[in-house]
Design a protein around this motif. Structure first.
Motif, PDB file in Angstrom:
ATOM      1  N   THR A  17       0.648  -1.230  -0.049  1.00 13.73           N
ATOM      2  CA  THR A  17      -0.088   0.155   0.066  1.00 13.73           C
ATOM      3  C   THR A  17       0.930   1.120  -0.129  1.00 13.73           C
ATOM      4  O   THR A  17       0.637   2.295  -0.711  1.00 13.73           O
ATOM      5  CB  THR A  17      -0.941   0.183   1.185  1.00 13.73           C
ATOM      6  N   ASP A  40      -7.757  -4.163  -2.286  1.00 12.68           N
ATOM      7  CA  ASP A  40      -7.719  -4.817  -0.963  1.00 12.68           C
ATOM      8  C   ASP A  40      -8.760  -4.385   0.045  1.00 12.68           C
ATOM      9  O   ASP A  40      -9.167  -3.248   0.116  1.00 12.68           O
ATOM     10  CB  ASP A  40      -6.255  -4.440  -0.213  1.00 12.68           C
ATOM     11  N   SER A  44      -6.937   0.063   3.205  1.00  7.96           N
ATOM     12  CA  SER A  44      -5.882   1.155   3.694  1.00  7.96           C
ATOM     13  C   SER A  44      -5.412   1.821   2.403  1.00  7.96           C
ATOM     14  O   SER A  44      -5.360   3.160   3.015  1.00  7.96           O
ATOM     15  CB  SER A  44      -4.569   0.287   3.981  1.00  7.96           C
ATOM     16  N   ASP A 123      -3.308  -1.432  -5.847  1.00  7.98           N
ATOM     17  CA  ASP A 123      -3.005  -1.973  -4.561  1.00  7.98           C
ATOM     18  C   ASP A 123      -3.729  -3.403  -4.615  1.00  7.98           C
ATOM     19  O   ASP A 123      -4.902  -3.525  -5.047  1.00  7.98           O
ATOM     20  CB  ASP A 123      -3.438  -1.164  -3.465  1.00  7.98           C
TER      21      ASP A 123
HETATM   22 MG   LIG Z   1      -1.863  -2.936   1.963  1.00  2.00          MG
END
Ligand SMILES: [Mg+2]
Ligand SMILES: Nc1ncnc2c1ncn2[C@@H]1O[C@H](COP(=O)(O)OP(=O)(O)OP(=O)(O)O)[C@@H](O)[C@H]1O
Length: 290
Positions: A17, A40, A44, A123
Motif C-alpha cells: 500500500t 484490498d 488501507s 494495490d
Molecule cells: Mg496494504
C-alpha cells in the motif's frame, strides 16, 4: 494509453500500500494523471488520502459492471483519483467464482479509462486468490516489495513466483492466453546492517539470473524510515513529508523519485512540484519533521 502497475505480493505487511500511495502521489505531482485502485478489502489505500469528491460506487461496481461510470473519487492531491474499496466482507470473491470469465472484468473496466489516465496503480491484498489474479491480468507491469530477510525471500519464491507461474499455460500447449507481465522487485525496509545488505544482494543475483528476464530487482531500495509511517498519518505522499535528510540515507523524496525514474526512464527529467504552503489539516495534526 495508460500504463498499469499492479502492486503484488502474497505476503502481508511488506509495503504494497505504501508503494502504491507514494508512487501514485509523486507521479501526480510530476504532472501525470494517475488513477489508484484499491484492490484490498482492508481499504488501507482508500483511507490514505483525503477524498474531496466521493463517487457513488467503488471497486465492486468498477469490476462487476466492467465499466467505471460513477466509480472514481477525487483526492485532495491534484491529478490523483481513486477507485475506493467498498467490499469489507470480501463478497466480490463469490462473484468471481460464478464464472471463469469474471477474472477479465477488471481489465475491461481499466481499458475504458485508458485515454484519461497516464498511470493506473492497483494495490492488492497480501494473499493469493482470484482478485489478485485478475489484478495481474490487468497489469502491464508488476511491482513487488521484497523485505530483505531470509524468511521473506523464501515466501517470495514460494508464494508470489508460484502464483505467477500458475497463470502461465502448460509447456508445449499453445492456447491464446494473455502475457504474464514482468515483475520488478523493490528491496523494501532495508536497514543498514551487513546482513540485510547481503540478503538484498543475494535476492538481486538470484532473481535476475534465474527468471529469464521476467523478474528483475530494481537498483533503488527503500530504507526503513519513520517518514514512511508519518506519511500515512499525514494523508500525504511521502516525498512531501520528508524532502531532505541529513546523513547517508537518502530522503524519502529522493528515494521515491529515484524509484519512479528507474521504472519510467522517460520521466527522468521531470521532478515533483507541489504547493508547499498548502499543508493539509491532517498533516498539521500529525506533527512536524522527523
Ligand atoms: Mg496494504
Ligand atoms: N519504508 C518504510 N519504513 C518503515 N516503515 C514502513 C515503510 N514503508 C511502510 N512502512 C510501514 O510498514 C507497515 C506495512 O506497510 P504497508 O501497509 O504498506 O504494507 P502492505 O503490504 O500493504 O500490508 P497489507 O498486506 O496489510 O496490505 C505500515 O505500518 C507502514 O507504515
Amino acid at each position: 494509453m495508460a500504463k498499469v502497475f499492479g502492486i503484488v505480493s502474497t505476503k502481508g505487511g511488506v509495503g504494497k500500500t505504501s508503494i502504491a500511495a507514494n508512487i501514485g502521489g509523486i507521479l501526480a505531482d510530476m504532472g501525470q494523471h494517475v488513477l489508484l485502485i484499491d484492490g484490498d478489502f482492508q481499504q488501507s489505500l482508500s483511507d490514505w488520502f483525503e477524498i474531496t469528491d466521493k463517487a457513488e460506487f467503488g471497486l465492486r461496481q468498477f469490476i462487476t459492471k466492467a465499466q467505471p461510470t460513477n466509480c472514481i473519487s477525487s483526492t485532495a492531491i491534484d491529478n490523483l483519483d481513486i477507485v475506493l474499496s467498498d467490499d469489507p466482507n470480501g463478497k466480490l470473491i463469490d462473484w468471481f467464482r460464478a464464472s471463469t470469465n469474471n477474472v477479465y472484468y477488471l481489465l475491461a473496466s481499466i481499458k475504458r479509462l485508458s485515454d484519461y489516465y497516464d498511470y493506473v496503480i492497483i494495490d492488492s491484498q497480501g494473499a493469493r486468490g482470484i482478485l489478485q489474479e485478475s489484478i495481474i491480468l490487468a497489469s502491464d507491469s508488476l511491482i513487488c516489495p521484497l523485505v530483505p530477510n531470509v524468511m521473506e525471500s523464501r515466501e517470495f519464491i514460494r508464494g508470489t513466483i508460484q502464483m505467477l507461474k500458475s497463470l502461465e499455460p502448460p509447456a508445449g500447449v499453445s492456447v491464446p492466453v494473455p502475457n504474464i507481465p514482468p515483475l520488478y522487485g523493490v528491496i523494501y525496509k532495508q536497514d543498514r546492517t551487513n546482513n540485510s545488505i547481503k540478503i538484498a544482494n543475494a535476492i538481486r543475483k538470484q532473481f535476475y539470473q534465474g527468471s529469464g528476464g521476467k523478474i528483475s530487482v530494481l537498483d533503488t531500495f527503500v530504507p526503513n524510515l519513520t517518514a514512511y509511517k508519518k506519511a500515512v498519518a499525514a494523508g500525504l505522499p511521502v516525498h512531501r513529508v520528508e524532502v531532505t535528510r541529513s546523513g547517508p540515507t537518502p530522503s524519502a523524496h529522493d528515494t521515491i523519485l529515484s524509484l519512479v525514474h528507474e521504472l519510467l526512464p522517460h520521466l527522468s527529467d521531470t521532478r515533483p512540484v507541489w504547493d508547499k504552503n498548502n499543508v493539509s489539516p491532517i498533516k498539521k495534526a500529525a506533527g512536524g519533521e522527523e
